[in-house]
Design a protein around this motif. Structure first.
Motif, short mmCIF file in Angstrom:
data_model
loop_
_atom_site.label_atom_id
_atom_site.label_comp_id
_atom_site.label_asym_id
_atom_site.label_seq_id
_atom_site.Cartn_x
_atom_site.Cartn_y
_atom_site.Cartn_z
N LEU A 80 0.83 -1.21 0.00
CA LEU A 80 0.00 0.00 0.00
C LEU A 80 0.86 1.26 0.00
N GLU A 81 1.95 1.23 0.77
CA GLU A 81 2.88 2.37 0.79
C GLU A 81 3.54 2.54 -0.58
N GLY A 82 3.81 1.43 -1.25
CA GLY A 82 4.38 1.49 -2.60
C GLY A 82 3.43 2.16 -3.59
N TYR A 83 2.14 1.83 -3.49
CA TYR A 83 1.15 2.47 -4.35
C TYR A 83 1.12 3.98 -4.10
N GLU A 84 1.16 4.37 -2.82
CA GLU A 84 1.14 5.80 -2.49
C GLU A 84 2.41 6.48 -3.01
N ALA A 85 3.54 5.81 -2.91
CA ALA A 85 4.80 6.39 -3.39
C ALA A 85 4.74 6.66 -4.88
N LYS A 86 4.01 5.84 -5.62
CA LYS A 86 3.90 6.01 -7.07
C LYS A 86 2.78 6.95 -7.47
#
Length: 133
Positions: A80-86
């Motif tokens: 989920l944090e990866g999605y937000e980072a992108k």
């Protein structure tokens, strides 16, 4: 009250505050990106974040180990944090929320003073929001 006891209570209250901030952040991540998790991941993540179940309770319910639950929650959070980072959807949401609050405050003040400068500020902020969308 002894200084050490007060310090320990202070530390615990800070830890509770940090945990609360983490839970709020996890809730935001889930609200924006939770549909990208598979059904089992969503269930376990929801139980931990929203239903406040312990790792042991979730493990018993799901028929897996506590470590398995911990790893699943950690992997979900990382995804989920990866999605937000992108995608930066939460960041954009927060920025928009701040801008809308400013517009509301300026509009309220404008109604009481009829100051044209306030109207210009409202227009600038609303244009900023429209550009970001």
């Amino acid at each position: 009250m002894p200084v050490m006891l007060r310090y320990t209570r202070f530390e615990r209250s800070i830890k509770r505050g940090v945990k609360m901030e983490q839970k709020v952040e996890q809730a935001y991540l889930y609200d924006f990106y939770g549909d990208l998790l598979n059904e089992r991941q969503r269930k376990i993540y929801e139980d931990f974040v929203f239903h406040d179940l312990s790792l042991g309770e979730i493990a018993e319910e799901e028929g897996i180990s506590r470590q398995g639950v911990h790893d699943m929650i950690r992997r979900c959070t990382k995804a989920l944090e990866g999605y937000e980072a992108k995608l930066h959807l939460i960041e954009k949401f927060r920025n928009t929320k701040v801008c809308v609050a400013k517009i509301h405050a300026l509009a309220t003040e404008y109604h009481s003073t009829y100051n044209e400068l306030l109207l210009d500020q409202i227009e600038q902020i609303s244009n900023k929001i429209l550009e970001e969308l």
